[in-house]
Design a protein around this motif. Structure first.
Motif, PDB file in Angstrom:
ATOM      1  N   GLN A  75       0.829  -1.191   0.000  1.00  0.00           N
ATOM      2  CA  GLN A  75       0.000   0.000   0.000  1.00  0.00           C
ATOM      3  C   GLN A  75       0.874   1.256   0.000  1.00  0.00           C
ATOM      4  N   PHE A  76       0.322   2.331  -0.541  1.00  0.00           N
ATOM      5  CA  PHE A  76       1.025   3.604  -0.573  1.00  0.00           C
ATOM      6  C   PHE A  76       1.267   4.122   0.846  1.00  0.00           C
ATOM      7  N   ASP A  77       2.278   4.952   0.973  1.00  0.00           N
ATOM      8  CA  ASP A  77       2.439   5.763   2.172  1.00  0.00           C
ATOM      9  C   ASP A  77       1.686   7.071   1.948  1.00  0.00           C
ATOM     10  N   ALA A  78       0.932   7.506   2.966  1.00  0.00           N
ATOM     11  CA  ALA A  78       0.249   8.797   2.899  1.00  0.00           C
ATOM     12  C   ALA A  78       1.111   9.819   3.628  1.00  0.00           C
ATOM     13  N   VAL A  79       1.526  10.856   2.914  1.00  0.00           N
ATOM     14  CA  VAL A  79       2.381  11.890   3.508  1.00  0.00           C
ATOM     15  C   VAL A  79       1.753  13.253   3.285  1.00  0.00           C
ATOM     16  N   SER A  80       2.206  14.226   4.075  1.00  0.00           N
ATOM     17  CA  SER A  80       1.684  15.584   3.950  1.00  0.00           C
ATOM     18  C   SER A  80       2.095  16.185   2.620  1.00  0.00           C
ATOM     19  N   ALA A  81       1.147  16.812   1.926  1.00  0.00           N
ATOM     20  CA  ALA A  81       1.448  17.479   0.663  1.00  0.00           C
ATOM     21  C   ALA A  81       2.376  18.663   0.877  1.00  0.00           C
ATOM     22  N   GLY A  82       2.381  19.214   2.099  1.00  0.00           N
ATOM     23  CA  GLY A  82       3.236  20.361   2.390  1.00  0.00           C
ATOM     24  C   GLY A  82       4.616  19.974   2.887  1.00  0.00           C
TER      25      GLY A  82
END
Length: 473
Positions: free
Chosen positions: A305-312
């Motif tokens: 699964q993907f890692d979810a990271v902050s767009a900022g």
């Protein structure tokens, strides 16, 4: 957070330097013509200053304000952003701005713009002298380019090698290449070893070319793994160096840009997820890869699964923060011939002038897009400008970016808007032609209007930064 601080520090250093030198230009010509400068400030100081001092036998107070929105020179006898109208009610003094001849006042007003423009040319020249110039010509990109459906409708094909247009040969795959494609009526490409001509309208929307997803054209980068980030989703899935990605979640992948596009679709699904099942589905990553094992080519299926990271780029994640999905690998960049040019000390000056004038002309030409709906959305504030600096401290990139900002500052300040240098220049030119000054009441109201316009633009630009961060525009 470290990346944010590095970018912020570079931005503050560049802006401080440019503002000081810009105001120094006004200061120099004021002193040259015997005009009193009451205050010389970096940043604005409503209500209080962070630091100030006044040398003995000097009429000028030097200081640093707390509001980092620029800087100013308060010049005696001049209607400016300080709106000191009481001074203007008193009889004119010989040391005041209003007592000087029109041509002297004109030089005082263009002093800041002149310094910024000359500074940019000097920085470009010194960068060329110190580091030379490195670029990859599009015609040396042997694997060619990738084109979106709008480009393909005009006759382009994936892996076409761009050579140039009827307006000239492409030097590199940067902004000037896109401007050339937008304005040309003929584009020359190499396809299957032969040069072909593709007829184009000559008035393509440059902003649309750059903002479309995928872009009108971009260099081909294969979806081959160069490195895998430690503790990333890619490492947990078993992705390895030299793996070629064939598909992502059943969608065929033939380039790194195609992979990025499909990962972006998963990010959109994740953002719109309403249930836990939707979130799990969006995070799922099933890769089909081609791997060389003991001289044989194997096709493998990797699940994770993907890692979810902050767009900022901030960590840890906060509730409601914009997110993006990543695997954590770097693609293998094609190794193309790099053209390098060295410049001697005296050669660097004409080369720097040419480079700077080319940057200015491209920026001025792009201003027309600001008056469209999409152009207004593209307007950026402090966040957008700060993001242009590199994430690691690099003096070459820092000085190139500082020179670019210096040119922008010079151009924006010479626009004929009251409260900007260009507004004062406009009124001075009127005075020189008509042989009479605009009334002080007119100048005061014009200053109010100009300040209002500038504040509106500043609010809109920084609001765009916030909306982009929230993925609303």
């Amino acid at each position: 957070m470290e990346i944010f601080l590095i970018k912020a520090l570079q931005f503050m250093l560049a802006i401080s330097l440019l503002v000081l030198l810009h105001e120094g230009g006004h200061f120099f010509f004021s002193k040259l013509f015997g005009v009193r400068v009451e205050k010389f400030y970096l940043f604005f100081d409503p209500w209080f200053s962070l630091f100030k001092f006044k040398p003995k036998k000097s009429d000028t107070t030097y200081g640093i304000g707390w509001l980092p929105l620029g800087g100013y020179c308060k010049i005696s006898g001049m209607i400016d952003e300080s709106m000191d109208t009481e001074q203007m009610k008193q009889p004119a003094q010989p040391y005041e701005f209003r007592s000087k001849s029109a041509w002297q006042r004109l030089l005082i007003m263009i002093g800041g713009v002149l310094v910024n423009f000359l500074l940019a040319l000097f920085i470009y020249a010194m960068c060329l002298f110190t580091w030379g110039e490195d670029y990859i010509r599009p015609k040396d990109m042997a694997q060619g380019m990738l084109f979106n459906k709008e480009a393909k409708a005009l006759g382009f094909q994936d892996h076409d090698i761009l050579v140039g247009t009827n307006l000239g040969e492409f030097k590199d795959a940067k902004a000037d290449m896109y401007r050339g494609l937008a304005n040309a009526t003929e584009v020359y490409v190499i396809r299957d070893g032969k040069q072909l001509t593709i007829n184009t309208p000559g008035d393509l929307d440059l902003l649309g070319m750059l903002k479309n997803v995928p872009m009108f054209v971009q260099p081909y980068v294969p979806a081959v793994v160069d490195s895998v980030s430690p503790k990333s989703a890619a490492e947990r899935m078993g992705l390895q160096k030299s793996d070629r990605i064939l598909s992502l979640n059943g969608k065929q992948i033939d380039s790194f840009s195609a992979f990025t596009y499909e990962a972006g679709r998963s990010t959109d699904m994740f953002t719109c997820a309403q249930t836990h099942a939707d979130t799990v589905k969006a995070l799922a990553a099933v890769l089909t890869v081609e791997r060389q094992v003991e001289g044989k080519t194997d096709t493998l299926t990797l699940k994770g699964q993907f890692d979810a990271v902050s767009a900022g780029g901030f960590s840890p994640l906060s509730k409601g923060e914009p997110m993006r999905l990543v695997l954590g690998y770097m693609p293998q960049q094609p190794q193309y011939k790099v053209t390098h040019i060295d410049y001697g000390f005296f050669e660097s000056f004409p080369a720097g002038v040419k480079y700077g004038c080319k940057v200015l002309s491209g920026y001025v030409g792009d201003m027309k897009y600001l008056f469209s709906a999409e152009g207004a959305k593209s307007l950026g504030g402090f966040g957008a400008i700060g993001s242009l600096f590199p994430s690691q401290w690099d003096w070459h990139s820092f000085w190139l970016m500082t020179a670019f900002l210096s040119i922008i500052l010079a151009f924006m300040n010479i626009l004929p808007i009251p409260a900007l240098d260009g507004g004062h220049v406009l009124f001075l030119l009127y005075e020189m032609i008509a042989r009479r000054k605009p009334s002080e009441n007119f100048m005061i109201y014009a200053e109010y209007i100009g300040i209002g316009v500038l504040l509106l633009l500043m609010v809109m630009a920084n609001l765009n930064d916030i909306l982009r961060f929230l993925h609303i525009i």
